[in-house]
Design a protein around this motif. Sequence first.
Motif, PDB file in Angstrom:
ATOM      1  N   ILE A   1       0.836  -1.239  -0.112  1.00  0.00           N
ATOM      2  CA  ILE A   1      -0.118   0.093  -0.019  1.00  0.00           C
ATOM      3  C   ILE A   1       0.885   1.370   0.106  1.00  0.00           C
ATOM      4  O   ILE A   1       1.777   1.450   0.810  1.00  0.00           O
ATOM      5  N   PRO A   2       0.779   2.026  -0.940  1.00  0.00           N
ATOM      6  CA  PRO A   2       1.814   3.429  -1.002  1.00  0.00           C
ATOM      7  C   PRO A   2       1.536   4.400   0.168  1.00  0.00           C
ATOM      8  O   PRO A   2       1.517   5.497  -0.125  1.00  0.00           O
ATOM      9  N   LEU A   3       1.622   3.915   1.263  1.00  0.00           N
ATOM     10  CA  LEU A   3       1.570   4.699   2.515  1.00  0.00           C
ATOM     11  C   LEU A   3       2.883   5.548   2.685  1.00  0.00           C
ATOM     12  O   LEU A   3       2.784   6.928   2.809  1.00  0.00           O
ATOM     13  N   VAL A   4       3.936   5.002   2.098  1.00  0.00           N
ATOM     14  CA  VAL A   4       5.112   5.959   2.289  1.00  0.00           C
ATOM     15  C   VAL A   4       5.455   6.928   1.310  1.00  0.00           C
ATOM     16  O   VAL A   4       5.525   8.259   1.389  1.00  0.00           O
ATOM     17  N   ASN A   5       4.843   6.682   0.061  1.00  0.00           N
ATOM     18  CA  ASN A   5       4.593   7.540  -1.052  1.00  0.00           C
ATOM     19  C   ASN A   5       3.712   8.943  -0.545  1.00  0.00           C
ATOM     20  O   ASN A   5       4.043  10.036  -0.728  1.00  0.00           O
ATOM     21  N   LEU A   6       2.818   8.262   0.212  1.00  0.00           N
ATOM     22  CA  LEU A   6       1.539   9.698   0.710  1.00  0.00           C
ATOM     23  C   LEU A   6       2.198  10.362   1.810  1.00  0.00           C
ATOM     24  O   LEU A   6       2.052  11.590   1.639  1.00  0.00           O
ATOM     25  N   LEU A   7       3.050   9.615   2.590  1.00  0.00           N
ATOM     26  CA  LEU A   7       3.661  10.473   3.717  1.00  0.00           C
ATOM     27  C   LEU A   7       4.814  11.362   3.100  1.00  0.00           C
ATOM     28  O   LEU A   7       4.957  12.497   3.501  1.00  0.00           O
ATOM     29  N   GLN A   8       5.320  10.894   2.007  1.00  0.00           N
ATOM     30  CA  GLN A   8       6.344  11.612   1.385  1.00  0.00           C
ATOM     31  C   GLN A   8       6.063  12.886   0.878  1.00  0.00           C
ATOM     32  O   GLN A   8       6.297  14.000   0.882  1.00  0.00           O
ATOM     33  N   ALA A   9       4.735  12.846   0.181  1.00  0.00           N
ATOM     34  CA  ALA A   9       4.177  13.925  -0.666  1.00  0.00           C
ATOM     35  C   ALA A   9       3.653  14.776   0.563  1.00  0.00           C
ATOM     36  O   ALA A   9       3.666  16.005   0.339  1.00  0.00           O
ATOM     37  N   LEU A  10       3.183  14.575   1.615  1.00  0.00           N
ATOM     38  CA  LEU A  10       2.690  15.242   2.663  1.00  0.00           C
ATOM     39  C   LEU A  10       3.989  15.980   3.319  1.00  0.00           C
ATOM     40  O   LEU A  10       3.751  16.894   3.963  1.00  0.00           O
ATOM     41  N   SER A  11       5.291  15.557   2.915  1.00  0.00           N
ATOM     42  CA  SER A  11       6.180  16.220   3.704  1.00  0.00           C
ATOM     43  C   SER A  11       6.738  17.431   3.148  1.00  0.00           C
ATOM     44  O   SER A  11       7.806  18.088   3.284  1.00  0.00           O
ATOM     45  N   TRP A  12       5.938  17.865   1.949  1.00  0.00           N
ATOM     46  CA  TRP A  12       6.267  19.151   1.325  1.00  0.00           C
ATOM     47  C   TRP A  12       5.144  20.043   1.661  1.00  0.00           C
ATOM     48  O   TRP A  12       3.975  20.320   0.638  1.00  0.00           O
ATOM     49  N   PRO A  13       5.099  20.481   2.825  1.00  0.00           N
ATOM     50  CA  PRO A  13       3.881  21.643   3.352  1.00  0.00           C
ATOM     51  C   PRO A  13       3.728  22.719   2.441  1.00  0.00           C
ATOM     52  O   PRO A  13       4.545  23.288   1.970  1.00  0.00           O
ATOM     53  N   GLY A  14       2.676  22.964   2.141  1.00  0.00           N
ATOM     54  CA  GLY A  14       2.385  24.149   1.211  1.00  0.00           C
ATOM     55  C   GLY A  14       2.264  25.588   1.641  1.00  0.00           C
ATOM     56  O   GLY A  14       2.364  26.404   1.509  1.00  0.00           O
ATOM     57  N   VAL A  15       2.516  25.562   3.177  1.00  0.00           N
ATOM     58  CA  VAL A  15       2.244  26.816   4.209  1.00  0.00           C
ATOM     59  C   VAL A  15       3.588  26.774   5.166  1.00  0.00           C
ATOM     60  O   VAL A  15       3.708  25.428   5.882  1.00  0.00           O
ATOM     61  N   VAL A  16       4.301  27.694   5.139  1.00  0.00           N
ATOM     62  CA  VAL A  16       5.578  27.627   6.280  1.00  0.00           C
ATOM     63  C   VAL A  16       5.480  28.934   6.967  1.00  0.00           C
ATOM     64  O   VAL A  16       4.936  30.036   6.560  1.00  0.00           O
ATOM     65  N   MET A  17       5.648  28.902   8.158  1.00  0.00           N
ATOM     66  CA  MET A  17       5.651  30.127   9.313  1.00  0.00           C
ATOM     67  C   MET A  17       7.134  30.490   9.124  1.00  0.00           C
ATOM     68  O   MET A  17       7.931  30.001   9.897  1.00  0.00           O
ATOM     69  N   THR A  18       7.286  31.592   8.346  1.00  0.00           N
ATOM     70  CA  THR A  18       8.788  31.900   8.148  1.00  0.00           C
ATOM     71  C   THR A  18       9.170  33.198   9.059  1.00  0.00           C
ATOM     72  O   THR A  18       8.384  34.089   9.769  1.00  0.00           O
ATOM     73  N   ARG A  19      10.343  33.494   9.337  1.00  0.00           N
ATOM     74  CA  ARG A  19      10.917  34.400  10.330  1.00  0.00           C
ATOM     75  C   ARG A  19      11.738  35.433   9.637  1.00  0.00           C
ATOM     76  O   ARG A  19      12.868  35.475   9.486  1.00  0.00           O
ATOM     77  N   PRO A  20      10.898  36.406   9.466  1.00  0.00           N
ATOM     78  CA  PRO A  20      11.572  37.582   8.545  1.00  0.00           C
ATOM     79  C   PRO A  20      12.740  38.255   9.654  1.00  0.00           C
ATOM     80  O   PRO A  20      13.762  38.794   8.915  1.00  0.00           O
TER      81      PRO A  20
END
Length: 722
Positions: free
Chosen positions: A336-355
Amino acid sequence: MFVFGSHTWALSLQTALGSFAAFAAPTETATKSAIVHESALWWGAAHPDISGCWSANHTFERCCVNWNFRDELPGKACWSEAEHAASYQACCVPKSDWAPRSSFSCSDKGVYWERLRQTVSLFRSFTELKHSPLNGAAPRECLIGGVLVSLLELVYVSYERGNASEPRRVKAYDKVEYAMRVLFSSPVSLEEMLVSGWPLFLTLDFFRFDRRFQDLAEQRLPGIFAGFQTMKYSNTVSGAIQAEQGNRIALDVVVKLANSVAKASGEGALVQLMPAFTALVNYHNLRKFDLPRGDAHDVPRLGIEAKRLIEFADTQLRSWMGHFGYTFSLLIKLEIPLVNLLQALSWPGVVMTRPADYLKNTIHFPGLQLAKILPPKQVWSLPLIEQHIHPGFDAASNMVRTTLQPMCYAPGFLFVILATASHIRQACESLNQAECLQARRLKVWDVGASYGDCMLWAATVLLEAFRGTEGWQLELRGFEPLPSAAAAFRRSVRGLQGTLARSDARGALRFAVEEIAMRDEAGEVEISFPSHSMALATFHRCEERYTGAASNNLYHCISRPTRAETLDSYLASFPEPRPGPIDVLKLHVQGDELSFLRGANASFISGRVCLLQMNLETMVLHVDMEDPSVWLAEQLIASLSGAGFLGVLVNLWEVQPATFEGIVAAIKFKNPDAMGWKPPDPNKRPEELHYELVAWRPTRPCQESLSVKAVSSMWQSHAAAL
């Protein structure tokens, strides 16, 4: 090289590198900002820990992780017997109404861990670690990073010549099993693993296609999990995940996969996994599709729904893995492609950056060079930025995720904005009300804005400068021709405006994102970008630059249609002239600079643009000749002549007049790959200096512009007429 060992030498390394300390903790204001914390919660973005539990002697790894599996609640040495259970619950266990904790990135654990994290996250060669060997990566100091290094050690002993003995491989394999079991039995949430910045699941995927590791997994977990029908649907889902670029994963295929597992008599081991897998797919669709495209009032509801899905999946997944005892073997053997799914979720589309980190020295940016232009008594309290980026693999987005900073490495622009903000603060703290009134009106535009990193940073700094004043008017406008990058930029702007609306701001922010290119002719046109980075989008020589022999054909160029406009016609299209010219115009268009300038000639001559900041090196993409620097310099100066500009060439270390000879030298292409991956020395200039042009008009109608006044006070004595 990769054997876990003592990491006590890290303190001496950090002392030796002194001012290269890793990211400092955010300001108290940023850490305790309820508004920013709520945004992080909704988007599943990591936020600084707000528990107040941790110190040098009280770390998460020491107080919360069960290293021997004997104690039900670890960390008895951290708290007294009377407060042990309550403290463990308060400090260790993630809360459903909290955003993921950012402490698992280990960015506050010293130079070593920060450098290691950036190396593995940005896929740089390990040889670039040089004097920071991986054998210092003890997981008892940084749990997720240490687990990842155990995986790297297994690769090393399996493939490095002279190390690939079977006993050593088995020992390294068992070490990974132990580390993975520790991680998944710890109170680090699955969501925190995904947004930590450590590419854990991407590395796990490597072992799933190597027969040697599969044989070791088979010895520990014999048998076949999935039959033919399940494998068929698994491959379909896997293909959908791997092709993911922020799009939805079709749920009908997931339902068919779950149904095939339920019907198969020999696949009972997978039945309990399917609820967690289905929840993760729904989480993926919410986080990467529904949330970014939802209305502002839907974001809190969708964010909380996503939070509940990931918490459910986390609980179900850990319970399921607990039945097997061999977490690593289970994950790399699983069809079951669980690792592939978790890998895709490891690229978050929002990051709280520190200016605020741009005013400090970090391991890759000498920020104290910027801070030198600020008066010593000026203290800047900059909140985190809710920054939206590409929800998949993308070089610029990866850099933002890894550094937790907006990706704005344009020294000229950074200097100009800081100097302007400092003048605003000084003007409004003085008794000169007329100058303060003028300082309250400002326009900053960015042509070639990408994900808007520079503009978001500028907005944060300028809003801080306006804090405590009334009636200010700030107009920010970014131009980005790529639809996906412009859409992500708009979402960041929406987050910033939402934060401002809930604060005590007493002014007007107008922040627009235009999905157009600024060139010398209006109309439809195609723009191309290399597959690994949308930030390198260009109208010139994409295939030659990014798919030639130098890049070993690892990348290909992708084309997208866009609409082009000229600055002259764009400004003329407003129903009536807007009061005041553009104070600052930033230009970074990957070789299309001359085209933009030709389409902006009337605006420059008439004084509609007061200050221009532009990158010079990318101009070489414009033409195909052996040494175009002289010709390009002639064209550049001709485009700006008659506008009454004074100009300087600047980088973080020095400023010099914008003479013809200086511009020629600055245009000459410098290979960015030649720059070493090493901490910058704030006391020593690098071997290659990358100059940018800052040009301003000191006469009417720009003489009252605060940005012009700011740069004039800094660089008037260095400037040359253009």
